[in-house]
Design an enzyme around this catalytic site. Structure first.
Site, PDB file in Angstrom:
ATOM      1  N   GLY A 113      10.912   1.098   2.903  1.00 20.59           N
ATOM      2  CA  GLY A 113      10.774   0.562   1.553  1.00 20.59           C
ATOM      3  C   GLY A 113      10.274  -0.866   1.503  1.00 20.59           C
ATOM      4  O   GLY A 113       9.586  -1.257   0.564  1.00 20.59           O
ATOM      5  N   ASP A 152       6.739   6.391   7.315  1.00 18.73           N
ATOM      6  CA  ASP A 152       7.392   6.137   6.031  1.00 18.73           C
ATOM      7  C   ASP A 152       6.566   5.108   5.255  1.00 18.73           C
ATOM      8  O   ASP A 152       6.981   3.962   5.070  1.00 18.73           O
ATOM      9  CB  ASP A 152       8.835   5.678   6.280  1.00 18.73           C
ATOM     10  CG  ASP A 152       9.670   5.710   5.012  1.00 18.73           C
ATOM     11  OD1 ASP A 152       9.123   5.988   3.931  1.00 18.73           O
ATOM     12  OD2 ASP A 152      10.878   5.443   5.102  1.00 18.73           O
ATOM     13  N   TRP A 153       5.397   5.540   4.842  1.00 13.67           N
ATOM     14  CA  TRP A 153       4.459   4.710   4.066  1.00 13.67           C
ATOM     15  C   TRP A 153       4.876   4.793   2.595  1.00 13.67           C
ATOM     16  O   TRP A 153       4.770   5.844   1.981  1.00 13.67           O
ATOM     17  CB  TRP A 153       3.042   5.250   4.285  1.00 13.67           C
ATOM     18  CG  TRP A 153       1.945   4.651   3.462  1.00 13.67           C
ATOM     19  CD1 TRP A 153       2.020   3.677   2.503  1.00 13.67           C
ATOM     20  CD2 TRP A 153       0.548   5.011   3.521  1.00 13.67           C
ATOM     21  NE1 TRP A 153       0.783   3.409   1.972  1.00 13.67           N
ATOM     22  CE2 TRP A 153      -0.133   4.213   2.575  1.00 13.67           C
ATOM     23  CE3 TRP A 153      -0.173   5.931   4.289  1.00 13.67           C
ATOM     24  CZ2 TRP A 153      -1.514   4.320   2.378  1.00 13.67           C
ATOM     25  CZ3 TRP A 153      -1.540   6.039   4.085  1.00 13.67           C
ATOM     26  CH2 TRP A 153      -2.196   5.222   3.134  1.00 13.67           C
ATOM     27  N   GLU A 154       5.373   3.658   2.077  1.00 12.37           N
ATOM     28  CA  GLU A 154       5.839   3.625   0.683  1.00 12.37           C
ATOM     29  C   GLU A 154       4.988   2.637  -0.097  1.00 12.37           C
ATOM     30  O   GLU A 154       5.248   1.443  -0.053  1.00 12.37           O
ATOM     31  CB  GLU A 154       7.310   3.242   0.616  1.00 12.37           C
ATOM     32  CG  GLU A 154       8.202   4.274   1.297  1.00 12.37           C
ATOM     33  CD  GLU A 154       9.697   4.019   1.100  1.00 12.37           C
ATOM     34  OE1 GLU A 154      10.080   3.367   0.119  1.00 12.37           O
ATOM     35  OE2 GLU A 154      10.457   4.472   1.929  1.00 12.37           O
ATOM     36  N   PHE A 155       4.024   3.168  -0.770  1.00  9.47           N
ATOM     37  CA  PHE A 155       3.556   4.540  -0.882  1.00  9.47           C
ATOM     38  C   PHE A 155       2.046   4.503  -0.902  1.00  9.47           C
ATOM     39  O   PHE A 155       1.462   3.506  -1.322  1.00  9.47           O
ATOM     40  CB  PHE A 155       4.035   5.165  -2.206  1.00  9.47           C
ATOM     41  CG  PHE A 155       5.505   5.496  -2.227  1.00  9.47           C
ATOM     42  CD1 PHE A 155       5.993   6.632  -1.596  1.00  9.47           C
ATOM     43  CD2 PHE A 155       6.397   4.644  -2.861  1.00  9.47           C
ATOM     44  CE1 PHE A 155       7.351   6.941  -1.626  1.00  9.47           C
ATOM     45  CE2 PHE A 155       7.756   4.956  -2.883  1.00  9.47           C
ATOM     46  CZ  PHE A 155       8.232   6.095  -2.268  1.00  9.47           C
TER      47      PHE A 155
END
Ligand SMILES: *[C@@H]1O[C@H](CO)[C@@H](O)[C@H](O)[C@H]1NC(C)=O
Ligand SMILES: *[C@@H]1O[C@H](CO)[C@@H](O)[C@H](O)[C@H]1NC(C)=O
Ligand SMILES: *[C@@H]1O[C@H](CO)[C@@H](O)[C@H](O)[C@H]1NC(C)=O
Ligand SMILES: *[C@@H]1O[C@H](CO)[C@@H](O)[C@H](O)[C@H]1NC(C)=O
Ligand SMILES: *[C@@H]1O[C@H](CO)[C@@H](O)[C@H](O)[C@H]1NC(C)=O
Ligand SMILES: *[C@@H]1O[C@H](CO)[C@@H](O)[C@H](O)[C@H]1NC(C)=O
Ligand SMILES: *[C@@H]1O[C@H](CO)[C@@H](O)[C@H](O)[C@H]1NC(C)=O
Length: 389
Positions: A113, A152-155
């Site tokens: 995040g 976990d590429w947000e976003f």
């Protein structure tokens, strides 16, 4: 439906044919086992290493533990791994691999995040930087004895980002296969944490994930089915991770349904659950339902509270506890404090839902937030094993 790009099936078919043509003799790399027990995953935060070290993880309750997080260097687009990350990564894998078998699969998770979304966007937009990034992830995973990698590429924010993500996954998968054959080692697995729904449907022109590439190139995909409500709207209380909502599509049931509808195989979908609640300060202590007027965040750290602390709040304050069986969510209040969270009953209902939907499994954010008896982890694991929807 997610946007389609005909390049994806083509590239993946090449890998698939390559696999099929690879003779299954002693020269072929050993294959990873199938998860007929389901995927029971949890993220471990390296920032909590002091208070919740890897040795505290109840590994018998999980099949996959993800190390959160390492970051991408915004100039070189390789992983930026400090000396202390290296020590923690080694400690994590050596501690958890030495637990009595079956020991969980250990994934290195990249991003999170707080990470730099532009760095992911830039890296994935260019073949040279994609190649550098992929090579550095494989090196870090092998150097530190991980079994897999998690993005976990947000976003991703634009249709271009989404199509670049698809290409990245294709190239990543192909590199993992090549590396596995070249080194005669079990292929590293690949997963990704994604938005709770398969498209950003709340913005009118919100992009859709590259579902074909996700289906073909990932071992599993983990929709983050939480944070539907929180400190960014302090005007009214809300249940942060409802399973069902008749009034809006912001619910886990809708999100999971959208992923199934996108064409990703059910068995690859791993439903997220929060092991934390979100808190509000009520305007009037006597008006304390869902959607009650609020004037700010409640107790906890910036309006969030781990499950173990929610239980502490309930016993200390003698708080009222409500299981909302329409939405499948818990909330609790005392005086002006109001907390929406997932308790034991909610987790049990959600895992039954995941099983009924024939999903691959579930994951929790985050390990270390459960109570001292691991109530949520045990409830999820035993519900998964005992319920046959
Ligand atoms: C590959 O590894 C397997 C054991 O995992 C071994 O039996 C085999 O001999 C190895 N092949 C080569 C070419 O090293
Ligand atoms: C991991 O780190 C802890 C705390 O520094 C230490 O006590 C433990 O021995 C380490 N374990 C391994 C396997 O390195
Ligand atoms: C990286 O992305 C930013 C904004 O997304 C853009 O302004 C910049 O030009 C990009 N840099 C490179 C090297 O692509
Ligand atoms: C985020 O990434 C972009 C693109 O790589 C870079 O230009 C920018 O400096 C980074 N921001 C931070 C705070 O590191
Ligand atoms: C929810 O999504 C469905 C289609 O997926 C749509 O028909 C419906 O209008 C949406 N409901 C709301 C409240 O936005
Ligand atoms: C929800 O709870 C109410 C009140 O306890 C009960 O009457 C109702 O049958 C329950 N509904 C479901 C779907 O379990
Ligand atoms: C653990 O469970 C026992 C027995 O149900 C209970 O007395 C104890 O308070 C629980 N401890 C925690 C930390 O939840």
């Amino acid at each position: 439906m997610a946007s389609r790009n005909s390049l994806f099936p083509f590239l993946c078919t090449i890998s698939t044919i390559f696999l099929l043509l690879t003779p299954t003799n002693s020269d072929s790399p050993p294959q990873a086992p199938l998860y007929n027990t389901g995927i029971k995953a949890g993220y471990w935060q390296s920032s909590m290493a002091e208070s919740f070290p890897p040795s505290s993880i109840q590994t018998s309750l999980f099949t996959h533990i993800l190390y959160a997080f390492v970051e991408i260097d915004p100039q070189s687009y390789e992983l930026a791994i400090s000396r202390s990350d290296q020590n923690l990564m080694t400690n994590f894998t050596s501690t958890l691999h030495s637990k009595s078998p079956p020991s969980p699969k250990l994934f290195l998770s990249i991003g999170g995040g707080g990470s730099n979304a532009s760095a992911f966007a830039n890296m994935s937009s260019n073949p040279t930087t994609r190649t550098k990034f992929i090579a550095s992830t494989i090196k870090s995973a092998r150097d530190h004895n991980f079994d897999g990698l998690d993005l976990d590429w947000e976003f991703p924010q634009t249709p271009g980002d989404m199509s670049n993500l698809g290409v990245l996954l294709q190239e990543w998968r192909a590199s993992l296969l090549t590396e596995s054959i070249a080194t005669n080692r079990t292929m590293l697995q690949l997963s990704a944490a994604v938005y709770f729904a398969s498209s950003f449907f709340l913005s009118p022109a919100g992009p859709s994930y590259p579902a074909d590439a996700i289906n073909q190139c990932l071992d599993f995909v983990s929709p983050m089915c939480f944070d539907y409500r929180g400190s960014w709207d302090t005007s009214a209380t809300g249940e942060p991770a409802v399973l069902f909502d008749k009034e809006s599509n912001v619910s886990t049931g809708y999100g999971i349904g959208s992923w199934i509808g996108s064409g990703v195989a059910r068995a690859k979908i791993v439903m997220g659950m929060p092991m934390y609640g979100r808190t509000w300060r009520l305007k009037d202590p006597k008006v304390n339902g869902v959607g009650a007027p609020a004037v700010g965040v409640g107790p906890g750290s910036e309006g969030t509270m781990s499950y173990v602390d929610v239980l502490g709040f309930i016993s200390r304050e003698g708080a009222t506890v409500v299981f909302d069986n329409k939405t499948v969510s818990d909330y609790s209040f005392a005086g002006r404090s109001w907390i929406g969270y997932d308790g034991v009953e909610t987790v049990s209902e959600k895992v039954r839902f995941a099983k009924e939907q024939k999903l691959g499994g579930y994951f929790f954010w985050a390990l270390g937030y459960d109570d001292g008896n691991s109530s949520l982890s045990i409830t999820a694991s035993t519900t998964w094993d005992s319920f046959h929807g």
